[in-house]
Scaffold this motif. Structure first.
Motif, PDB file in Angstrom:
ATOM      1  N   SER A   1       0.810  -1.220   0.000  1.00 26.05           N
ATOM      2  CA  SER A   1       0.000   0.000   0.000  1.00 26.05           C
ATOM      3  C   SER A   1       0.842   1.268   0.000  1.00 26.05           C
ATOM      4  O   SER A   1       0.463   2.280  -0.582  1.00 26.05           O
ATOM      5  CB  SER A   1      -0.934   0.005   1.217  1.00 26.05           C
ATOM      6  N   ASP A   2       2.029   1.225   0.646  1.00 30.11           N
ATOM      7  CA  ASP A   2       2.869   2.419   0.734  1.00 30.11           C
ATOM      8  C   ASP A   2       4.336   2.005   0.770  1.00 30.11           C
ATOM      9  O   ASP A   2       4.963   1.987   1.830  1.00 30.11           O
ATOM     10  CB  ASP A   2       2.505   3.229   1.988  1.00 30.11           C
TER      11      ASP A   2
ATOM     12  N   GLU B   1       6.943   3.466  -0.115  1.00 28.88           N
ATOM     13  CA  GLU B   1       7.895   4.524   0.201  1.00 28.88           C
ATOM     14  C   GLU B   1       8.250   4.549   1.680  1.00 28.88           C
ATOM     15  O   GLU B   1       9.410   4.791   2.052  1.00 28.88           O
ATOM     16  CB  GLU B   1       7.308   5.876  -0.219  1.00 28.88           C
TER      17      GLU B   1
END
Length: 394
Positions: free
Chosen positions: A110-111, A113
């Motif tokens: 989902s993320d 980063e």
């Protein structure tokens, strides 16, 4: 007299490649790969599971084909349906730990980063390190890229990353700002030839992992795998009791790296069926029995690919079959053994995450242990003081 016939130069080994194939990469080259014109070339792909590829290749001293390698791999995977791989799971891991592993993957997807990949550390001996892991019966050469890269932990990373990382790999977030790929799963192989469970426990006890500047500590790994069947299973009778205690000590020491509400998933793997090497079923199965005992008591996931080899070698009498071929009676099996082992361990992890892990999440249970206890640490026992054995080992 007539002139002697011209001798044809033997062609250099050439490996199959191509973007159209479903791939399991051998791994990145040690340096830039260039063709004869000096242009940067695509790293070769060794495992092609796509159908309909019949282009012949000449590799090494004899002709081989993509079709032969594909058919051999396809036969192996056809002999390992999900129903059979489930039988390789000796004990199921703690649902809370499996749920935590699943959550790491979901956060990464989902993320990517701000969330690290799922990190798996693998300990083992020469089999896990990858000794003879390119040995095969279809003519594929050892391309000299390091044993780690063809060993089953490396195949496990590429398998899980490909299965779990589809959404990430297809998105713009697949690479970071510096252009490096963002893995969903990252496997580190800490195997050293000739080591056993006692050495592994000492490595963890004295914080060898992460002791060098820049290295990550063992506490940063979400899954820790122990795979010492070949060396533990061949131990002299005088050492068996100590190794049985070391198996438990290893688990407690690994668990002690993290707080009780974030314990890692600890996995025990029986890779080589030592009984087919030693020739005695009772001695060979001793390690398998002790692995299941320790795993059951301490809430570990345990997987025995050796059981699947035994089914063919002992029960089916097919030592030359897809699973047992090149694995039964061999201490350092080759390429297809490592592929089957990676597939079986990967299936156990995925099914545990998507089965028990999801059930745990739906039930709303949190992974926090009851007060005064910590699963996997024997109720507050200090693992560095030595772990008492569950029973005397024969």
């Amino acid at each position: 007299s007539s002139a002697p016939p011209l001798r044809r130069r033997r062609p250099r080994p050439r490996l199959p490649g191509g973007e159209g194939a479903r791939r399991v990469l051998l791994g990145p080259p040690r340096g830039p790969v260039r063709d004869r014109g000096g242009r940067l070339a695509e790293p070769p792909r060794l495992l092609d599971l796509g159908r309909g590829l019949h282009r012949k290749e000449r590799v090494g001293d004899r002709n081989t084909t993509i079709e032969a390698y594909t058919n051999r791999t396809g036969g192996l995977l056809a002999a390992l349906p999900a129903s059979r791989m489930r039988r390789a799971v000796r004990t199921r891991g703690r649902p809370a730990a499996l749920r935590s592993v699943l959550e790491v993957v979901l956060r990464r997807l989902s993320d990517p980063e701000d969330n690290p990949p799922l990190r798996i550390a693998v300990f083992g001996g020469s089999v896990t390190y990858g000794t003879d892991c390119m040995k095969n019966d279809v003519g594929l050469p050892d391309v000299g890229r390091g044993e780690h890269l063809c060993a089953w932990p490396g195949k496990l990373e590429r398998l899980l990353d490909g299965l779990l990382g589809g959404p990430l790999l297809a998105s713009a977030a697949a690479t970071s700002e510096d252009g490096t790929a963002r893995n969903v799963v990252r496997v580190t192989n800490f195997a050293v030839g000739g080591t056993d469970s006692d050495v592994a426990a000492s490595i963890v006890e004295f914080d060898v992992i992460g002791s060098r500047p820049g290295d990550d500590p063992l506490s940063s790994y979400d899954v820790v795998v122990s795979s010492f069947a070949a060396n533990d299973g061949q131990a002299e009778p005088s050492r068996r009791g100590a190794l049985y205690g070391s198996m438990q000590r290893f688990v407690r020491l690994v668990s002690a790296q993290r707080p009780c509400d974030a314990l890692p998933l600890v996995v025990m793997v029986e890779d080589v069926p030592v009984d087919t090497v030693l020739g005695t079923v009772r001695d060979g199965l001793r390690h398998a029995r002790e692995m299941a005992e320790v795993s059951s008591r301490l809430g570990m996931l345990s997987v025995s690919y050796a059981d699947l080899v035994r089914e063919d070698a002992w029960l089916g009498g097919t030592r030359g079959g897809p699973v047992a071929g090149g694995a039964a009676g061999v201490l350092h099996p080759g390429a297809f053994f490592h592929a089957g082992l990676a597939w079986t361990v990967g299936h156990a992890l995925l099914e545990g995450m998507l089965g028990d892990g999801c059930d745990e999440a739906e039930a709303g249970r949190r992974p926090s242990p009851p007060p005064g206890s910590c699963p996997g640490r024997a109720g507050g026992h200090d693992p560095r003081a030595g772990a008492p054995a569950v029973r005397g080992s024969p």
